[in-house]
Write an enzyme that holds these catalytic residues in place. Structure first.
Site, short mmCIF file in Angstrom:
data_model
loop_
_atom_site.label_atom_id
_atom_site.label_comp_id
_atom_site.label_asym_id
_atom_site.label_seq_id
_atom_site.Cartn_x
_atom_site.Cartn_y
_atom_site.Cartn_z
N SER A 193 0.91 -1.07 -0.10
CA SER A 193 -0.02 -0.05 0.10
C SER A 193 0.80 1.09 0.30
O SER A 193 1.84 1.20 0.80
CB SER A 193 -0.99 -0.17 1.21
OG SER A 193 -1.55 1.22 1.44
N VAL A 194 0.51 2.16 -0.83
CA VAL A 194 1.29 3.53 -0.80
C VAL A 194 1.04 4.36 0.38
O VAL A 194 1.81 5.06 0.76
CB VAL A 194 0.97 4.22 -2.01
CG1 VAL A 194 1.25 3.56 -3.41
CG2 VAL A 194 -0.52 4.88 -2.05
N TYR B 45 -10.72 14.76 -0.47
CA TYR B 45 -10.13 14.47 -1.99
C TYR B 45 -9.72 15.59 -2.41
O TYR B 45 -8.35 15.71 -3.23
CB TYR B 45 -11.18 13.66 -2.77
CG TYR B 45 -10.75 13.26 -4.15
CD1 TYR B 45 -9.89 12.32 -4.24
CD2 TYR B 45 -11.10 13.85 -5.14
CE1 TYR B 45 -9.54 11.84 -5.44
CE2 TYR B 45 -10.75 13.52 -6.46
CZ TYR B 45 -9.89 12.23 -6.57
OH TYR B 45 -9.57 11.99 -7.75
N ALA C 234 -13.13 7.01 -17.51
CA ALA C 234 -14.23 6.00 -16.86
C ALA C 234 -13.36 5.01 -16.23
O ALA C 234 -12.28 4.44 -16.85
CB ALA C 234 -14.91 5.35 -18.34
N SER C 235 -13.73 4.70 -14.87
CA SER C 235 -13.00 3.87 -13.94
C SER C 235 -14.05 3.41 -12.92
O SER C 235 -14.99 3.80 -12.69
CB SER C 235 -11.71 4.48 -13.51
OG SER C 235 -12.10 5.33 -12.43
N ARG C 236 -13.30 2.58 -11.94
CA ARG C 236 -14.29 2.02 -10.91
C ARG C 236 -14.57 3.31 -9.86
O ARG C 236 -15.73 3.40 -9.23
CB ARG C 236 -13.29 1.34 -9.81
CG ARG C 236 -13.88 0.77 -8.83
CD ARG C 236 -12.94 -0.41 -8.13
NE ARG C 236 -12.02 0.15 -7.46
CZ ARG C 236 -11.26 -0.37 -6.44
NH1 ARG C 236 -11.73 -1.63 -6.22
NH2 ARG C 236 -10.14 0.07 -5.98
P1 NAD Z 1 -9.15 3.01 -10.03
O1 NAD Z 1 -10.08 2.76 -8.82
O2 NAD Z 1 -9.61 2.21 -11.31
O3 NAD Z 1 -7.81 2.59 -9.92
C1 NAD Z 1 -7.02 3.07 -8.89
C2 NAD Z 1 -6.24 1.85 -8.31
O4 NAD Z 1 -5.66 2.43 -7.10
C3 NAD Z 1 -7.27 0.44 -7.82
O5 NAD Z 1 -6.81 -0.44 -8.82
C4 NAD Z 1 -6.71 0.47 -6.23
O6 NAD Z 1 -6.57 -0.84 -6.02
C5 NAD Z 1 -5.33 1.13 -6.35
N1 NAD Z 1 -5.27 1.65 -4.77
C6 NAD Z 1 -6.00 2.14 -4.14
N2 NAD Z 1 -5.41 2.34 -2.88
C7 NAD Z 1 -4.06 1.91 -2.98
C8 NAD Z 1 -3.02 1.75 -2.05
N3 NAD Z 1 -2.86 2.37 -0.88
N4 NAD Z 1 -1.71 1.40 -2.66
C9 NAD Z 1 -1.67 1.09 -3.84
N5 NAD Z 1 -2.70 0.80 -4.61
C10 NAD Z 1 -3.80 1.50 -4.15
O7 NAD Z 1 -9.41 4.63 -10.48
P2 NAD Z 1 -9.07 5.45 -11.64
O8 NAD Z 1 -9.97 6.43 -11.93
O9 NAD Z 1 -8.07 4.73 -12.55
O10 NAD Z 1 -8.01 6.38 -10.59
C11 NAD Z 1 -6.45 6.50 -10.89
C12 NAD Z 1 -6.14 7.86 -10.10
O11 NAD Z 1 -6.60 8.98 -10.92
C13 NAD Z 1 -6.48 8.28 -9.01
O12 NAD Z 1 -5.29 8.92 -8.30
C14 NAD Z 1 -7.78 9.19 -9.11
O13 NAD Z 1 -7.96 9.98 -7.87
C15 NAD Z 1 -7.20 9.95 -10.28
N6 NAD Z 1 -8.42 10.49 -10.90
C16 NAD Z 1 -9.26 9.86 -11.77
C17 NAD Z 1 -10.36 10.40 -12.25
C18 NAD Z 1 -11.34 9.77 -13.21
O14 NAD Z 1 -12.00 10.28 -13.88
N7 NAD Z 1 -11.14 8.29 -13.11
C19 NAD Z 1 -10.39 11.99 -12.29
C20 NAD Z 1 -9.59 12.36 -11.48
C21 NAD Z 1 -8.41 11.99 -10.72
#
Ligand code: NAD
Length: 910
Positions: free
Chosen positions: A562-563, A654, A687-689
């Site tokens: 975990s980070v 956030y 698009a993501s979880r």
């Molecule tokens: P996601 O949930 O699909 O992917 C995030 C991944 O991070 C997951 O696989 C999760 O298991 C992993 N993770 C969570 N906590 C962790 C930890 N403590 N250590 C290691 N891994 C961990 O989400 P995403 O949309 O792909 O998001 C990626 C990044 O982009 C994130 O930082 C998110 O805040 C940022 N973001 C996404 C969007 C969007 O529209 N999807 C918008 C703005 C910012």
């Protein structure tokens, strides 16, 4: 447990089509058609058994600590020196410690296995912790001989030790006989061979079984316990038959590589052993036998650790990287078997001064240059004075090994007039990443293969052959990376190591796949928890992505830390360094969400989100920054969000974390700039979880993460010079977001602080963003606050408080001139200052006097180009000259060294 801890191999890139030997010599020796199938490996004209050994050993040492090696053994029957320890040259080329033992094992084809046994014995006895054993051979035969067809050139290397063992040493059995199937008398070039039947029946057929069966008996094992059987025998049918006689089915026998390489002498049992290790699974039993004046048989049991060995070229990679030639005459000339006229130019003296070779051994044999302790500039060769004109410090150099640093072609030429065994001679300038360059010969390529910007690797080669004195001189040459020719324009990451956090899904997964597709070796980190970070975590998301990368032919290693903790961050770095030996790229991407209205935002939800996003980026970036600084190169991408940049209802935790990352970037940028570490921030929409429940389904479709991956991968590349910027990316839309500062206003007389009423009355000016601009750093901000435009009504009394203009600085120059420093100087400094306050001035320093004139000088000694604001800051001592030069704010043309006199000739401060 003791055993093998790492392996490597090298087979030269050139392969000779055996049929070309028959085509040239079949009229004379028609019987050689019988063995003229396939191809044999052949050294380039600048390769020999020592250069191959260095290449195999470098392959073996990938991801290993060279300082931990206590001994280096070199095993061969074709070493270049009979009395000068060849293993010592190997150790110097590899930059191993000075306080190690070195030894050559020679004069029998089983020298490779004998060296391996000696290494294992040393570790077993506890006298050495880690021993490097390298076996190599380049055997010569007379033209049109069967053996010319059977033989090949190659090397293999094994690291033996008691830590991180990938194949445990179980036991050995040796027999020694003065059995002569061939011999090479001292001073002779070619082997004398007895009949092949003698070798087949009395040699291979009796001595190998005696050693193998003796070993199995000693260990109380049978052939059932052997999963891979390794023994050399260049007769194909006999190889199979002998294995059968030993009780091993064809599935257990490691191929003798006759079709693709040929028999590589003392190296062959070890090359075949490396091939066996490449195919091995944990638990496999490997039996290896080395034949020659007897036989050594050794048994190993493969451990789980084999899966963790960093990727390398090995036998498989060497065999894939090949160029087949049909030109038999080239083969003969490269091996000095024919003696065509080389011309008068080839008569130039080639004597090597042993005094210089000894004093400069690190520089010449180890390719060690210097890095300036004060300014971080890399240079080759290392000298007493730093080459950075803005530094010039004396005695500030530390050793800096260049051989394993990635480099690129800057210039090249093909020279048909220069003496070369393989004309045209190709040479040019190469630029090392992180700094440093030198004029290198290019080898293992044709002129047409080369392109400016192409990645190259350094290779230890023979540079001169002094026939008169029987001496070979070695140096490093540049080799284009395999497959680089066709993709010089493509953004590539060959040789780079990237860490992507949270890469098990969503955006991170897409980044990891794309980086790997472009040649990066990727650490796929994912904790594998729930969307809100809850749960014990799972290895499956990271493992799945690693598998996807490997299935597509890429290289990846999984990490499940975990980070959110410092230990997690360190663990991620450890995975990268262990698996791949370096870190060049970091994408801080891991993320979770815990949305709630501000009043309902309990401390645990606040902290959980800050721990992953903000603290997580700190935990991973800090150790990564240290590794990047070491390598003189780094690209970091932070992940912010529109929620942080602009705000979003229900996401106080956030938003705070995401905006804090911009602050982290701002300062990491400043601290990283000296080490070529660039850091930027991405604000994605995808698009993501994390977004599945907040986005309408049709929009969700259009927002594939791939639209964000392009810009993130660009920001990770070395072609991207940007640092400290924030970019929005969504569905093909990209823009830059920045913090701008309005022109502002200074109120009052500087003696009495302005009142709230003064503020109210100037609110429009304070809040105006007309003419807003970005400020480079906090210092630039403070300078700009001290010298803003004056309030429209603040009166003439305020005039003159702002900093000097460029024109004023030049007007004052004669006043701040130090005539005593100008004795004997005759110089003209041309200043070309851009921007609204700029212009051209030149300053003549002659006979202890100084004259300043507007305009352009006819023949300036040195020309200095700067923007007006930077120039004023520099003169005021607020901008460091060296920093300005290294960041491109200060450009110097002409005599760069003379520019350093400006600071001495003029005292602007005080
Ligand atoms: P996601 O949930 O699909 O992917 C995030 C991944 O991070 C997951 O696989 C999760 O298991 C992993 N993770 C969570 N906590 C962790 C930890 N403590 N250590 C290691 N891994 C961990 O989400 P995403 O949309 O792909 O998001 C990626 C990044 O982009 C994130 O930082 C998110 O805040 C940022 N973001 C996404 C969007 C969007 O529209 N999807 C918008 C703005 C910012």
């Amino acid at each position: 447990m003791i055993g093998i801890t790492s392996y490597g191999a090298y087979i030269p890139r050139l392969r000779l089509n055996r049929m070309s030997i028959f085509q040239a010599m079949g009229w004379f020796a028609p019987a050689i058609i019988m063995v003229a199938q396939g191809e044999r490996s052949m050294c380039n004209h600048d390769e020999d058994s020592l250069t191959m050994a260095v290449a195999a050993a470098r392959d073996c040492l990938i991801g290993k600590d060279r300082d931990a090696v206590d001994a280096a053994y070199l095993c061969s029957t074709t070493l270049p020196f009979a009395d000068r320890q060849n293993a010592g040259i190997l150790a110097t080329a590899l930059n191993l410690r000075d306080d190690i033992a070195t030894a050559d094992f020679t004069s029998a084809l089983k020298a490779g296995t004998t060296g391996l046994l000696a290494a294992l014995d040393g570790v077993k006895a506890g006298s050495r912790g880690s021993v490097l054993v390298t076996a190599t051979d380049k055997r010569e035969t007379r033209p049109a001989y069967f053996y010319e067809m059977w033989f090949g050139d190659g090397a293999a290397s094994l690291l033996v030790g008691d830590r991180d063992v990938i194949a445990e040493f179980v036991g050995s059995h040796s027999v020694s006989y003065d059995f002569v199937d061939h011999y090479r008398a001292a001073g002779r070039r070619f082997d004398y061979m007895w009949e092949e039947r003698w070798l087949r029946e009395e040699g291979y057929g009796k001595i190998i079984p005696e050693a193998v069966n003796g070993l199995l008996k000693k260990l109380n094992l049978s052939m059932k316990d052997v999963d891979r059987l390794v023994f050399p025998c260049f007769f194909k049918a006999e190889h199979r038959a002998l294995a059968g006689k030993l009780g091993a089915g064809p599935e257990k026998v490691i191929d003798n590589m006759h079709e693709v390489c040929g028999e590589t002498g003392a190296a062959h049992p070890l090359i075949m052993l490396v091939a066996a290790l490449e195919q091995a699974r944990p638990g496999d039993g490997i039996l290896v036998a080395g034949f020659g004046q007897g036989c050594d048989a050794l048994f190993f049991r493969v451990t789980d650790r084999i899966a963790q060995l960093a990727p390398r070229q090995g036998v498989r990679g060497s065999l894939e990287n090949k160029k087949t030639i049909d030109n038999y005459m080239k083969f003969l000339k490269f091996r000095n078997l024919i003696d065509p006229e080389m011309g008068i130019r080839a008569e130039a003296p080639t004597q090597t001064a042993m005094t210089t070779l000894w004093r400069k051994r690190k520089m010449l044999t180890g390719l060690v240059g210097g890095i300036c302790r004060d300014c971080g500039t890399h240079q080759y060769p290392r000298m007493d004075i730093c080459v950075n004109p803005a530094c010039g410090h004396v005695g500030s150099q530390d050793d800096y090994a260049f051989a394993d640093r990635p480099a690129k072609v800057m210039t090249f030429t093909g020279d048909l007039l220069a003496v070369s065994v393989d004309p045209p001679a190709i040479y040019g300038m190469i630029q090392f990443e992180g700094g440093g360059r030198f004029l290198a010969d290019f080898t293992d390529c044709e002129l047409n293969d080369l392109k400016v910007g192409m990645p190259v690797r350094l290779s230890f080669r023979r540079k001169i052959t002094d026939d008169e004195r029987g001496f070979s001189g070695y140096f490093w040459k540049a080799v284009p990376q395999p497959g680089a020719a066709g993709r010089a324009d493509e953004i590539r990451f060959d040789g780079r190591v990237a860490i992507v956090t949270g890469a098990g899904a969503g955006l991170g997964r897409t980044y990891a796949l794309e980086l790997a597709r472009r040649g990066a070796r990727v650490v796929v980190n994912d904790f594998g928890g729930a969307r809100d970070g809850a749960g014990q975590g799972s290895s499956s998301p990271a493992d799945r992505v690693v598998q996807e990368i490997r299935d597509a032919g890429g290289e990846a290693a999984a990490n499940y830390d975990s980070v959110a903790t410092p230990e997690g961050g360190e663990g991620i770095l450890r995975t990268a360094l262990k698996a791949f030996g370096r870190v060049d790229i970091l994408i801080n991407n891991a993320g979770i969400l815990r949305d709630k209205g501000f009043l309902k935002m309990e401390p645990e939800n606040w902290r959980a989100v800050l721990d992953v996003h903000l603290n997580g980026a700190y935990h991973v970036t800090r150790p990564a920054f240290a590794a990047m600084r070491e390598g003189g190169y780094g690209r970091i991408v932070m992940t912010t969000s529109a929620a942080g940049l602009y705000g979003n209802f229900g996401q106080t935790n956030y938003s705070a974390a995401k905006m804090a990352l911009v602050g982290l970037m701002n300062t990491v940028r400043l601290e990283g700039q000296k080490y070529n570490i660039k850091v930027n921030t991405i604000a994605p929409v995808a698009a993501s979880r994390l977004t599945e429940d907040v986005m309408p389904p049709d929009l969700f479709e259009k927002l594939k993460p791939d639209y964000v991956a392009g810009i993130v991968v660009y920001l990770c590349s070395e072609v991207c010079g940007e640092s400290g910027a924030v970019f929005n990316a969504a569905a093909g839309y990209y823009s830059r977001a920045a913090i701008l500062t309005g022109p502002g206003v200074t109120l009052g007389d500087g003696k009495i602080p302005p009142t709230p009423e003064d503020i109210r009355d100037h609110w429009a000016q304070i809040g105006s963003m007309e003419g807003a601009r970005e400020l480079g750093d906090a210092n630039a901000a403070i300078v700009s606050f001290m010298t803003p435009p004056q309030a429209a009504d603040s009166g003439k009394a305020e005039e003159g408080k702002a900093g000097p203009t460029v024109a004023e600085i030049f007007a004052r120059m004669p006043e701040v001139f130090n005539p005593e420093k100008a004795a004997g100087k005759d110089l003209v400094f041309q200043f070309c200052i851009s921007g609204p306050g700029g212009g051209d001035w030149f300053v003549t320093v002659r006979e202890g006097a100084c004259r300043v004139e507007a305009g352009k000088a006819e023949k300036p000694t040195t020309t200095i180009r700067m923007a007006d604001e930077d120039f004023v800051q520099l003169i005021q001592g607020r901008l460091d000259g060296m920093q300005a030069f290294s960041t491109g704010k200060l450009k110097v043309e002409g005599d760069i060294m003379k520019s350093q006199l400006i600071g001495k000739l003029f005292t602007f401060k005080g």
